[in-house]
Design a protein around this motif. Structure first.
Motif, short mmCIF file in Angstrom:
data_model
loop_
_atom_site.label_atom_id
_atom_site.label_comp_id
_atom_site.label_asym_id
_atom_site.label_seq_id
_atom_site.Cartn_x
_atom_site.Cartn_y
_atom_site.Cartn_z
N ASP A 141 -21.87 46.42 44.76
CA ASP A 141 -21.49 46.93 43.43
C ASP A 141 -20.08 47.51 43.40
O ASP A 141 -19.37 47.38 42.41
N GLU A 142 -19.69 48.20 44.48
CA GLU A 142 -18.36 48.81 44.53
C GLU A 142 -17.76 48.63 45.92
O GLU A 142 -18.46 48.76 46.93
N VAL A 143 -16.46 48.33 45.96
CA VAL A 143 -15.69 48.39 47.19
C VAL A 143 -14.56 49.38 46.94
O VAL A 143 -13.60 49.09 46.22
N LEU A 144 -14.69 50.58 47.52
CA LEU A 144 -13.73 51.65 47.30
C LEU A 144 -12.74 51.70 48.46
O LEU A 144 -13.13 51.76 49.63
N LEU A 145 -11.46 51.67 48.12
CA LEU A 145 -10.39 51.76 49.11
C LEU A 145 -9.87 53.19 49.16
O LEU A 145 -9.41 53.72 48.14
N VAL A 146 -9.92 53.80 50.34
CA VAL A 146 -9.45 55.18 50.52
C VAL A 146 -8.01 55.14 50.99
O VAL A 146 -7.69 54.52 52.01
N LEU A 147 -7.13 55.83 50.26
CA LEU A 147 -5.71 55.90 50.60
C LEU A 147 -5.29 57.37 50.71
O LEU A 147 -5.73 58.21 49.93
N ASP A 148 -4.42 57.63 51.68
CA ASP A 148 -3.84 58.96 51.86
C ASP A 148 -2.62 59.08 50.94
O ASP A 148 -1.64 58.35 51.11
N ALA A 149 -2.68 59.98 49.96
CA ALA A 149 -1.60 60.09 48.98
C ALA A 149 -0.28 60.52 49.61
O ALA A 149 0.79 60.24 49.06
N THR A 150 -0.33 61.15 50.78
CA THR A 150 0.90 61.62 51.41
C THR A 150 1.69 60.50 52.09
O THR A 150 2.84 60.70 52.47
N THR A 151 1.08 59.33 52.25
CA THR A 151 1.77 58.23 52.95
C THR A 151 2.70 57.45 52.03
O THR A 151 3.50 56.65 52.50
N GLY A 152 2.61 57.65 50.72
CA GLY A 152 3.54 57.02 49.79
C GLY A 152 3.52 55.51 49.84
O GLY A 152 2.47 54.88 49.76
N GLN A 153 4.71 54.92 49.99
CA GLN A 153 4.83 53.46 49.95
C GLN A 153 4.09 52.78 51.10
O GLN A 153 3.64 51.65 50.97
N ASN A 154 3.93 53.47 52.23
CA ASN A 154 3.16 52.91 53.33
C ASN A 154 1.71 52.70 52.92
O ASN A 154 1.06 51.72 53.32
N GLY A 155 1.19 53.61 52.11
CA GLY A 155 -0.16 53.45 51.59
C GLY A 155 -0.29 52.23 50.70
O GLY A 155 -1.33 51.57 50.69
N LEU A 156 0.78 51.91 49.97
CA LEU A 156 0.74 50.72 49.12
C LEU A 156 0.66 49.46 49.96
O LEU A 156 -0.02 48.49 49.59
N ARG A 157 1.33 49.44 51.09
CA ARG A 157 1.26 48.28 51.97
C ARG A 157 -0.14 48.13 52.56
O ARG A 157 -0.66 47.02 52.69
N GLN A 158 -0.76 49.25 52.93
CA GLN A 158 -2.14 49.20 53.41
C GLN A 158 -3.07 48.66 52.32
O GLN A 158 -3.94 47.83 52.59
N ALA A 159 -2.85 49.13 51.10
CA ALA A 159 -3.69 48.69 49.98
C ALA A 159 -3.58 47.18 49.78
O ALA A 159 -4.59 46.50 49.51
N ALA A 160 -2.38 46.65 49.93
CA ALA A 160 -2.19 45.21 49.74
C ALA A 160 -2.97 44.42 50.78
O ALA A 160 -3.59 43.39 50.46
N VAL A 161 -3.00 44.90 52.03
CA VAL A 161 -3.74 44.21 53.09
C VAL A 161 -5.23 44.20 52.78
O VAL A 161 -5.90 43.16 52.86
N PHE A 162 -5.78 45.35 52.41
CA PHE A 162 -7.21 45.43 52.14
C PHE A 162 -7.61 44.62 50.91
O PHE A 162 -8.70 44.07 50.85
N SER A 163 -6.74 44.58 49.93
CA SER A 163 -7.07 43.81 48.72
C SER A 163 -7.15 42.31 49.02
O SER A 163 -7.84 41.58 48.31
N GLU A 164 -6.46 41.87 50.07
CA GLU A 164 -6.58 40.48 50.47
C GLU A 164 -7.89 40.22 51.21
O GLU A 164 -8.43 39.11 51.18
N VAL A 165 -8.40 41.24 51.88
CA VAL A 165 -9.60 41.08 52.70
C VAL A 165 -10.86 41.12 51.84
O VAL A 165 -11.75 40.27 51.98
N VAL A 166 -10.97 42.11 50.98
CA VAL A 166 -12.17 42.28 50.15
C VAL A 166 -11.75 42.52 48.71
O VAL A 166 -10.62 42.89 48.43
N ASP A 167 -12.67 42.33 47.82
CA ASP A 167 -12.42 42.52 46.39
C ASP A 167 -12.54 44.01 46.07
O ASP A 167 -13.63 44.51 45.75
N VAL A 168 -11.43 44.73 46.18
CA VAL A 168 -11.44 46.18 45.93
C VAL A 168 -11.68 46.43 44.44
O VAL A 168 -11.03 45.84 43.58
N THR A 169 -12.61 47.34 44.14
CA THR A 169 -12.94 47.65 42.75
C THR A 169 -12.46 49.03 42.31
O THR A 169 -12.45 49.33 41.12
N GLY A 170 -12.07 49.88 43.27
CA GLY A 170 -11.62 51.22 42.90
C GLY A 170 -10.87 51.87 44.04
O GLY A 170 -11.06 51.53 45.23
#
Length: 391
Positions: free
Chosen positions: A310-339
């Motif tokens: 029902d949900e795939v939640l991606l946890v990101l550390d807000a203090t990592t800034g743009q590095n967190g965005l790069r991590q998010a891009a990798v995970f979004s390719e792996v699974v269908d992130v919903t939140g």
């Protein structure tokens, strides 16, 4: 000899008389129970009973009578189960903490817009402030262009009006018409299933435990799945979170066990126990993208033998800034992130990451972490968030 015997006999008689006198002066001690009754006191009614002191029926129990035993309470076995605070209104309660950490964004922008002259240099400072707050280049350009146009048309420098314009533009960037609902409603024949993914160190396992508290506060039955089997402390940590709120944790007895198998068993137990939600914690290794794809993809496929996730939640550390965005891009390719779950948002002045991550993934922020406390995970409310920035 007769005289001597007579004298000895007299001495013996005198000695015996003296002993008798001494013995007569010493009386044997009576036992407490053998004291004679006082006038008017009730007599003992049975053998071994002491009479009550006092007069008639008003006599009181003596101090040396047997004391009444203390009642022994039956305490529940095992650890005490906590009752988490309701999730509703948490962001409002934590608004002050959020506003303190993000004052550089809101207050900085308001100070710039309130200058007597809004020349090109000032607008460049506005743009720089937004970029430093990790809003992202695209959203920053849109916000600045909109503000410049509105200020030019209205021709105003009134602080209250400027604040309202800034609030409206930030709300537009954050998004108020996005569905941020967590899909946690039980299906007819099975529980809702939530997979939580993210890099180790972002607070992923802690977020799973805090999310369980949010759901328990909503009177939902929950089962946790410790599918991060490659980190020895992860399962123990997750079980501790579950025990605090009376939520069972499905885990493997062996380190390095198959994560997909643990996730499958967790959902199966959720079905057997007829719970509302199963939350699966996954491994967050990022040594190489191929390995991550294989592992998370397998976990998701195996879990979906019971039904769709029902949900795939991606946890990101807000203090990592743009590095967190790069991590998010990798995970979004792996699974269908919903939140998105943004943790440590209270420890950074880069609140603009909310805008940037939503824009880059086209996925809404659904939960935010605002501290180390067990109930410092809150549903994301755009208006409360922006108001905190500008407070």
């Amino acid at each position: 000899m007769d005289t001597v015997e007579l004298i000895i006999g007299l001495l013996v008689v005198i000695a015996l008389a003296g002993v008798g006198a001494v013995v007569g002066l010493v009386r044997p001690r009576r036992r407490r129970g053998s004291l004679p009754p006082r006038p008017g006191a009730r007599a003992a009614t049975g053998p071994g009973e002491d009479p009550l002191p006092g007069v008639g029926d008003d006599a009181e129990v003596p101090r040396d009578s047997p004391s009444r035993a203390v009642d022994v309470l039956d305490l529940p076995e095992g650890p005490l189960v906590e009752r988490p605070a309701p999730a509703l209104g948490r962001l409002v309660r934590l608004r002050e903490r959020l506003s303190r950490s993000n004052s550089a964004l809101g207050q900085g922008l308001l100070a710039l817009l309130s200058r007597d002259t809004l020349d090109e240099a000032t607008w460049e400072e506005v743009e720089e402030t937004l970029l430093l707050a990790d809003v992202g280049f695209g959203p920053t350009t849109e916000i600045v262009d909109a503000l410049r146009e509105r200020v030019k048309v209205l021709g105003t420098r009134e602080p209250a009006l400027l604040r309202e314009m800034l609030r409206e533009e930030l709300l537009r960037a954050v998004g108020t018409d996005v569905d941020r609902t967590l899909r946690t409603t039980r299906h007819a024949d099975r529980p809702a299933v939530i997979m939580v993914v993210g890099v180790n160190g972002t607070g992923k396992t802690t977020t799973v435990g805090k999310l369980a508290r949010v759901l328990v506060a909503e009177d939902k039955d929950v089962v946790l799945g410790a599918a991060d089997t490659f980190r020895a402390a992860a399962a123990e940590q997750l079980a501790t979170w579950g025990d605090r709120v009376g939520v069972p944790t499905v885990r493997s007895d062996k380190d390095g066990a198959d994560p997909a198998s643990v996730a499958f068993d967790a959902v199966k137990q959720g079905i057997d126990d007829e719970v509302d939600v199963v939350i699966v914690d996954t491994a967050g290794r990022l040594q190489n993208k191929v390995g991550l794809m294989d592992e998370l993809g397998k976990v998701k496929r195996v879990v979906e033998r019971h039904g769709p996730v029902d949900e795939v939640l991606l946890v990101l550390d807000a203090t990592t800034g743009q590095n967190g965005l790069r991590q998010a891009a990798v995970f979004s390719e792996v699974v269908d992130v919903t939140g998105i779950v943004l943790t440590k948002l209270d420890g950074t002045a880069k609140g603009g990451i909310v805008v940037a991550v939503q824009r880059s993934l086209d996925v809404p922020v659904k939960l935010i972490g605002l501290g180390e406390g067990p109930d410092d995970l809150a549903p994301f409310d755009p208006e409360a968030f922006v108001d905190a920035l500008l407070s």
